[in-house]
Design a protein around this motif. Structure first.
Motif, short mmCIF file in Angstrom:
data_model
loop_
_atom_site.label_atom_id
_atom_site.label_comp_id
_atom_site.label_asym_id
_atom_site.label_seq_id
_atom_site.Cartn_x
_atom_site.Cartn_y
_atom_site.Cartn_z
N LYS A 163 -0.50 27.65 7.08
CA LYS A 163 -1.28 28.08 5.93
C LYS A 163 -1.77 26.86 5.16
O LYS A 163 -1.03 25.92 4.92
CB LYS A 163 -0.45 28.98 5.02
N SER A 164 -3.05 26.89 4.79
CA SER A 164 -3.64 25.75 4.09
C SER A 164 -4.77 26.27 3.21
O SER A 164 -4.94 27.48 3.03
CB SER A 164 -4.18 24.74 5.11
N LEU A 165 -5.55 25.32 2.69
CA LEU A 165 -6.64 25.70 1.79
C LEU A 165 -7.90 26.14 2.54
O LEU A 165 -8.87 26.55 1.92
CB LEU A 165 -6.97 24.54 0.85
N ILE A 166 -7.91 26.02 3.87
CA ILE A 166 -9.05 26.56 4.61
C ILE A 166 -8.86 28.07 4.73
O ILE A 166 -7.73 28.57 4.67
CB ILE A 166 -9.21 25.91 5.99
N ASN A 167 -9.95 28.81 4.90
CA ASN A 167 -9.84 30.26 4.88
C ASN A 167 -9.08 30.79 6.10
O ASN A 167 -9.06 30.17 7.16
CB ASN A 167 -11.22 30.92 4.75
N LYS A 176 -14.82 19.35 6.39
CA LYS A 176 -15.72 20.22 7.15
C LYS A 176 -15.36 20.32 8.62
O LYS A 176 -15.65 21.33 9.26
CB LYS A 176 -17.16 19.73 7.01
N ILE A 177 -14.76 19.27 9.17
CA ILE A 177 -14.56 19.19 10.62
C ILE A 177 -13.14 18.76 10.95
O ILE A 177 -12.57 17.88 10.30
CB ILE A 177 -15.56 18.20 11.25
N VAL A 205 0.85 -1.19 0.00
CA VAL A 205 0.00 0.00 0.00
C VAL A 205 0.89 1.24 0.00
O VAL A 205 1.76 1.38 0.86
CB VAL A 205 -0.93 0.06 1.24
N ASN A 206 0.67 2.11 -0.97
CA ASN A 206 1.39 3.39 -1.01
C ASN A 206 0.49 4.49 -0.46
O ASN A 206 -0.68 4.59 -0.85
CB ASN A 206 1.81 3.73 -2.43
N PHE A 207 1.02 5.28 0.43
CA PHE A 207 0.27 6.39 1.01
C PHE A 207 0.83 7.71 0.48
O PHE A 207 2.01 8.00 0.63
CB PHE A 207 0.34 6.36 2.54
N LEU A 208 -0.08 8.50 -0.10
CA LEU A 208 0.27 9.79 -0.69
C LEU A 208 -0.43 10.91 0.08
O LEU A 208 -1.37 10.66 0.84
CB LEU A 208 -0.15 9.83 -2.16
N PRO A 209 -0.01 12.17 -0.11
CA PRO A 209 -0.70 13.28 0.56
C PRO A 209 -2.19 13.28 0.23
O PRO A 209 -2.59 13.11 -0.92
CB PRO A 209 0.00 14.52 -0.02
N SER A 210 -3.01 13.46 1.25
CA SER A 210 -4.45 13.49 1.06
C SER A 210 -4.85 14.73 0.26
O SER A 210 -4.18 15.76 0.28
CB SER A 210 -5.16 13.51 2.41
N THR A 211 -5.97 14.61 -0.44
CA THR A 211 -6.50 15.75 -1.21
C THR A 211 -7.40 16.64 -0.36
O THR A 211 -8.00 17.58 -0.87
CB THR A 211 -7.29 15.24 -2.43
N HIS A 212 -7.53 16.34 0.94
CA HIS A 212 -8.33 17.18 1.83
C HIS A 212 -7.77 18.61 1.87
O HIS A 212 -6.56 18.82 1.69
CB HIS A 212 -8.34 16.61 3.24
N ARG A 213 -8.64 19.56 2.14
CA ARG A 213 -8.20 20.96 2.21
C ARG A 213 -7.17 21.17 3.30
O ARG A 213 -6.27 22.00 3.18
CB ARG A 213 -9.40 21.88 2.46
N SER A 247 -13.91 19.91 18.91
CA SER A 247 -14.17 19.89 17.46
C SER A 247 -14.38 21.30 16.92
O SER A 247 -14.94 22.17 17.61
CB SER A 247 -15.40 19.02 17.15
N PHE A 248 -13.95 21.49 15.67
CA PHE A 248 -14.05 22.80 15.03
C PHE A 248 -14.66 22.67 13.64
O PHE A 248 -14.45 21.67 12.94
CB PHE A 248 -12.66 23.43 14.88
N SER A 249 -15.35 23.71 13.24
CA SER A 249 -15.81 23.84 11.86
C SER A 249 -14.67 24.43 11.03
O SER A 249 -14.11 25.47 11.40
CB SER A 249 -17.03 24.76 11.78
N LEU A 250 -14.33 23.79 9.93
CA LEU A 250 -13.28 24.33 9.06
C LEU A 250 -13.83 25.42 8.14
O LEU A 250 -13.07 26.07 7.43
CB LEU A 250 -12.66 23.20 8.23
N LYS A 251 -15.14 25.63 8.19
CA LYS A 251 -15.74 26.70 7.39
C LYS A 251 -15.53 28.06 8.03
O LYS A 251 -15.13 29.02 7.38
CB LYS A 251 -17.24 26.44 7.21
N ASP A 252 -15.77 28.14 9.36
CA ASP A 252 -15.66 29.43 10.02
C ASP A 252 -14.82 29.40 11.30
O ASP A 252 -14.66 30.42 11.97
CB ASP A 252 -17.04 30.00 10.33
#
Length: 364
Positions: free
Chosen positions: A166-170, A228-229, A119-127, A253-258
């Motif tokens: 820094k990431s893809l979340i606002n 989202k979370i 099994v190869n593990f690559l960076p996730s596409t999650h934000r 837990s946190f909302s990644l939206k706000d």
């Protein structure tokens, strides 16, 4: 005896290196590390791997890894001169072997073998797929004289904090979350300063009054992460003498939206926490946990005679469903540690509030 990974972790000895100031009795280290979310596949089944890599020496890393649908940790080490590894599960039943290399962004790529399957593990596409963390480990000895005569006592502290780079979340959401988990640190260097200041303040308040061995430990762990979370599991341990210390865990837990904090209270997720059908599902899960026993011991713990089990006041997220965890002494002895069961989303869907922020997890 059954122990959660976090319960085992707090019983491990403190490893402290380096020196603080001129006090040769004080030892401190503040190793830093990174959390990564990786993706792999076995056939058509996607695997999400939560990976922590912590550099504890010049060319030495410790690794903690767990799959997103499990609480069981795999642990091991790697050296920069030889990037192959063997990660052993806590109960030593399973292991992950493989090697790691880093891409141009220094993100790890794992080539592994799990149950004889490659099994190869690559960076996730999650934000959000990476977080930084720093741990402070401190140990100091003190000589005192009291009615027991002259003796030496020890003060120990272990703490850790996470920081979202820094990431893809606002930006607003990221800063709001960092205000909570990183004491408002603006960058990783600032985080290390913040955690040191926090420790210095605590030590200043307690040092002169110490008259017995004292130990504090707090551990953060990413427990669930999607687009989202972001949810952490926090373990707190305190020891002030006696047969054993006190330990408890809690979710955050946190909302990644706000960046807002999301409630993990069972009463905010379920329509009725006293629903007998829901509680019967929980009890049946405990029977399975207890390997087919009738689970009467959980109902009778503490000399009580309950008709049904009670939901824990808080819940935790899992890739497969909702995780319920009882603290030591809640339904069993301290020696059993944390008792946990997971119920899948489909089974729990009829009991979940329609307006819950977690409702989307039950609609998959």
């Amino acid at each position: 005896m059954r122990f959660s990974s976090y319960f085992l972790k707090i019983l491990l000895p403190f490893v402290c290196i380096g020196f603080l100031g001129a006090n040769m009795n004080a030892k401190q280290s503040d190793p830093e590390g990174e959390f990564y979310l990786l993706e792999g596949k076995i056939g058509q089944d996607k695997l999400l791997l939560y990976l922590e890599m912590q550099k504890t020496a010049k060319d030495y890393y410790t690794i903690n890894a767990k799959f997103s649908d499990s609480d069981s940790y795999f642990m091991g080490q790697i050296w920069e001169q030889n990037l192959s590894f063997v990660l052993n599960e806590e109960n030593e039943i399973k292991k992950i072997t493989g090697s790691v290399k880093f891409d141009k962004n220094h993100f790890p790529i794992l080539e592994t073998k799990i149950d004889e399957k490659k099994v190869n593990f690559l960076p996730s596409t999650h934000r959000l797929n990476t977080l930084k963390f720093v741990r402070i480990e401190f140990k100091e000895k003190k000589n005192i004289e009291d009615r027991f005569g002259q003796r030496e006592i020890t003060y120990k502290l272990e703490d850790e904090m996470f920081f979202i780079p820094k990431s893809l979340i606002n930006t607003q959401a990221r800063e709001k979350i960092n205000d909570i988990i990183a004491l408002g640190a603006k960058d990783f260097k600032h985080l290390k300063q913040k955690i040191q200041e926090k420790h210095n303040e605590q030590r200043a308040k307690e040092w002169d009054k110490l008259s017995f061995n004292t130990e504090y430990a707090r551990y953060f762990g990413v427990d669930y992460l999607d687009d989202k979370i972001l949810s952490f599991k926090i373990t707190n341990y305190q020891y002030f003498g006696g047969a054993h210390g006190n330990v408890n865990i809690s979710p955050l837990s946190f909302s990644l939206k706000d960046g807002s904090i999301l409630s993990n209270k069972s009463e905010d997720l379920f329509k009725d926490v006293s629903d007998p059908t829901l509680l019967d599902l929980i009890l049946q899960a405990l029977v399975k946990y207890d390997k087919g026993e009738d689970a009467a011991r959980f109902l009778e713990w503490g000399g009580e005679s309950r008709k049904n089990i009670s939901l824990p006041s808080e819940f935790y997220l899992n890739e497969k469903g909702i995780k319920f965890i009882w603290q030591p002494y809640e339904i069993a002895s301290y020696a059993e540690g944390f008792i946990s069961v997971v119920l899948d989303f489909d089974s729990l869907k009829p009991f979940v509030k329609e307006n819950s922020v977690y409702r989307y997890l039950f609609e998959k």
